[in-house]
Scaffold this motif. Sequence first.
Motif, PDB file in Angstrom:
ATOM      1  N   VAL A   1       1.628 -48.687   1.120  1.00 30.56           N
ATOM      2  CA  VAL A   1       0.376 -49.414   1.377  1.00 30.56           C
ATOM      3  C   VAL A   1      -0.661 -49.073   0.313  1.00 30.56           C
ATOM      4  O   VAL A   1      -1.382 -49.952  -0.172  1.00 30.56           O
ATOM      5  CB  VAL A   1      -0.169 -49.089   2.789  1.00 30.56           C
ATOM      6  CG1 VAL A   1      -1.444 -49.884   3.066  1.00 30.56           C
ATOM      7  CG2 VAL A   1       0.883 -49.400   3.845  1.00 30.56           C
ATOM      8  N   MET A   2      -0.728 -47.814  -0.075  1.00 29.38           N
ATOM      9  CA  MET A   2      -1.642 -47.401  -1.141  1.00 29.38           C
ATOM     10  C   MET A   2      -1.337 -48.167  -2.424  1.00 29.38           C
ATOM     11  O   MET A   2      -2.240 -48.677  -3.100  1.00 29.38           O
ATOM     12  CB  MET A   2      -1.516 -45.902  -1.383  1.00 29.38           C
ATOM     13  CG  MET A   2      -2.349 -45.394  -2.548  1.00 29.38           C
ATOM     14  SD  MET A   2      -4.089 -45.227  -2.140  1.00 29.38           S
ATOM     15  CE  MET A   2      -4.055 -43.670  -1.262  1.00 29.38           C
ATOM     16  N   VAL A   3      -0.056 -48.266  -2.759  1.00 29.11           N
ATOM     17  CA  VAL A   3       0.349 -48.984  -3.969  1.00 29.11           C
ATOM     18  C   VAL A   3      -0.092 -50.438  -3.902  1.00 29.11           C
ATOM     19  O   VAL A   3      -0.604 -51.003  -4.876  1.00 29.11           O
ATOM     20  CB  VAL A   3       1.877 -48.880  -4.174  1.00 29.11           C
ATOM     21  CG1 VAL A   3       2.339 -49.782  -5.316  1.00 29.11           C
ATOM     22  CG2 VAL A   3       2.280 -47.437  -4.454  1.00 29.11           C
ATOM     23  N   MET A   4       0.080 -51.054  -2.738  1.00 26.70           N
ATOM     24  CA  MET A   4      -0.292 -52.465  -2.582  1.00 26.70           C
ATOM     25  C   MET A   4      -1.798 -52.666  -2.696  1.00 26.70           C
ATOM     26  O   MET A   4      -2.265 -53.624  -3.324  1.00 26.70           O
ATOM     27  CB  MET A   4       0.225 -52.988  -1.236  1.00 26.70           C
ATOM     28  CG  MET A   4       1.749 -53.008  -1.160  1.00 26.70           C
ATOM     29  SD  MET A   4       2.367 -53.172   0.530  1.00 26.70           S
ATOM     30  CE  MET A   4       2.085 -54.906   0.805  1.00 26.70           C
ATOM     31  N   ILE A   5      -2.575 -51.754  -2.125  1.00 20.87           N
ATOM     32  CA  ILE A   5      -4.031 -51.860  -2.216  1.00 20.87           C
ATOM     33  C   ILE A   5      -4.485 -51.690  -3.662  1.00 20.87           C
ATOM     34  O   ILE A   5      -5.369 -52.427  -4.143  1.00 20.87           O
ATOM     35  CB  ILE A   5      -4.708 -50.801  -1.316  1.00 20.87           C
ATOM     36  CG1 ILE A   5      -4.535 -51.168   0.151  1.00 20.87           C
ATOM     37  CG2 ILE A   5      -6.191 -50.671  -1.648  1.00 20.87           C
ATOM     38  CD1 ILE A   5      -5.233 -52.448   0.557  1.00 20.87           C
ATOM     39  N   GLY A  47       3.860 -55.292   7.397  1.00 19.88           N
ATOM     40  CA  GLY A  47       2.858 -56.210   7.931  1.00 19.88           C
ATOM     41  C   GLY A  47       1.927 -56.728   6.850  1.00 19.88           C
ATOM     42  O   GLY A  47       1.580 -57.909   6.816  1.00 19.88           O
ATOM     43  N   LEU A  48       1.537 -55.841   5.940  1.00 10.69           N
ATOM     44  CA  LEU A  48       0.637 -56.248   4.861  1.00 10.69           C
ATOM     45  C   LEU A  48       1.345 -57.192   3.892  1.00 10.69           C
ATOM     46  O   LEU A  48       0.739 -58.145   3.393  1.00 10.69           O
ATOM     47  CB  LEU A  48       0.129 -55.007   4.120  1.00 10.69           C
ATOM     48  CG  LEU A  48      -0.952 -55.247   3.067  1.00 10.69           C
ATOM     49  CD1 LEU A  48      -2.180 -55.932   3.673  1.00 10.69           C
ATOM     50  CD2 LEU A  48      -1.352 -53.937   2.401  1.00 10.69           C
ATOM     51  N   VAL A  87      -7.990 -58.322   2.673  1.00  7.60           N
ATOM     52  CA  VAL A  87      -6.908 -57.339   2.595  1.00  7.60           C
ATOM     53  C   VAL A  87      -7.346 -56.013   3.215  1.00  7.60           C
ATOM     54  O   VAL A  87      -6.622 -55.410   4.013  1.00  7.60           O
ATOM     55  CB  VAL A  87      -6.468 -57.120   1.133  1.00  7.60           C
ATOM     56  CG1 VAL A  87      -5.407 -56.023   1.047  1.00  7.60           C
ATOM     57  CG2 VAL A  87      -5.926 -58.415   0.541  1.00  7.60           C
ATOM     58  N   LEU A  88      -8.551 -55.559   2.872  1.00  5.66           N
ATOM     59  CA  LEU A  88      -9.036 -54.296   3.435  1.00  5.66           C
ATOM     60  C   LEU A  88      -9.170 -54.407   4.953  1.00  5.66           C
ATOM     61  O   LEU A  88      -8.831 -53.465   5.687  1.00  5.66           O
ATOM     62  CB  LEU A  88     -10.381 -53.917   2.810  1.00  5.66           C
ATOM     63  CG  LEU A  88     -10.387 -53.697   1.287  1.00  5.66           C
ATOM     64  CD1 LEU A  88     -11.758 -53.223   0.834  1.00  5.66           C
ATOM     65  CD2 LEU A  88      -9.301 -52.718   0.859  1.00  5.66           C
ATOM     66  N   ARG A 117      -6.899 -53.266  10.464  1.00  9.25           N
ATOM     67  CA  ARG A 117      -6.286 -53.797  11.689  1.00  9.25           C
ATOM     68  C   ARG A 117      -4.898 -53.203  11.905  1.00  9.25           C
ATOM     69  O   ARG A 117      -4.543 -52.802  13.022  1.00  9.25           O
ATOM     70  CB  ARG A 117      -6.195 -55.326  11.603  1.00  9.25           C
ATOM     71  CG  ARG A 117      -5.761 -55.993  12.910  1.00  9.25           C
ATOM     72  CD  ARG A 117      -5.438 -57.452  12.720  1.00  9.25           C
ATOM     73  NE  ARG A 117      -4.192 -57.637  11.976  1.00  9.25           N
ATOM     74  CZ  ARG A 117      -2.984 -57.495  12.515  1.00  9.25           C
ATOM     75  NH1 ARG A 117      -2.843 -57.161  13.792  1.00  9.25           N
ATOM     76  NH2 ARG A 117      -1.907 -57.693  11.778  1.00  9.25           N
ATOM     77  N   LEU A 118      -4.100 -53.128  10.855  1.00 12.08           N
ATOM     78  CA  LEU A 118      -2.740 -52.605  10.966  1.00 12.08           C
ATOM     79  C   LEU A 118      -2.732 -51.105  11.279  1.00 12.08           C
ATOM     80  O   LEU A 118      -1.890 -50.631  12.051  1.00 12.08           O
ATOM     81  CB  LEU A 118      -1.973 -52.872   9.661  1.00 12.08           C
ATOM     82  CG  LEU A 118      -1.611 -54.338   9.401  1.00 12.08           C
ATOM     83  CD1 LEU A 118      -1.136 -54.516   7.960  1.00 12.08           C
ATOM     84  CD2 LEU A 118      -0.550 -54.825  10.376  1.00 12.08           C
TER      85      LEU A 118
END
Length: 202
Positions: free
Chosen positions: A136-140, A79-80, A93-94, A99-100
């Motif tokens: 998700v951590m990697v993307m953030i 989703g992100l 993004v945060l 939301r996700l």
Amino acid sequence: MSVLREGPSRRDAQRVETRQRVFEAALAEFRRAGAASADIGAIATAAGVARGTFYFHFPTKEHVLAEVVRREERRVADGLTRFLTAPHGLGDVLGEVVRLVLATERRVGKTLFKDVLALYFSPSRPDIDEWDGHPVMVMIIEEIAQARARGEVREEADPAHSGYFFFLGLYALLATIREAKAVRAGLLAEFITATLRGLEPR
């Protein structure tokens, strides 16, 4: 006369199918009773397997929760990834991550979601701490690094530490907030604002 032998691919397919059946039965029991009170015998019966088969695929209840984490983090990451194709800022993004994650709570149910959150803080959790297990951590972290390169985040801020602190704070809030939905939404919005303020150049 030749004897037909079952090939390894067939056995592997059966193993995967059985594991999925056990997993789904475990999720139903966890949603009903919570992980701590879940009855392994009931899970095995619902899955149509022997009790030992549960332990073959999932040595502990926490291994079931770890599998939920892997699957749901992949879903959130997908989703992100779609969200990131449009123009965005770090705050956007945060907000989308929150939301996700809340959508995950609705999808798996509050009881199971609380158990999943508790897994992150459990000293006996299975090994789910590899970076490739937390897309998700990697993307953030990448988004924070890019924001820092644009001058929107202070130079001395460490993207990896900042990403970790964001998720630690988010999961701690979601695990402990008992207030009404509107109050909860306000607290989460304040959390995002505080996170961004802490990253701003001084």
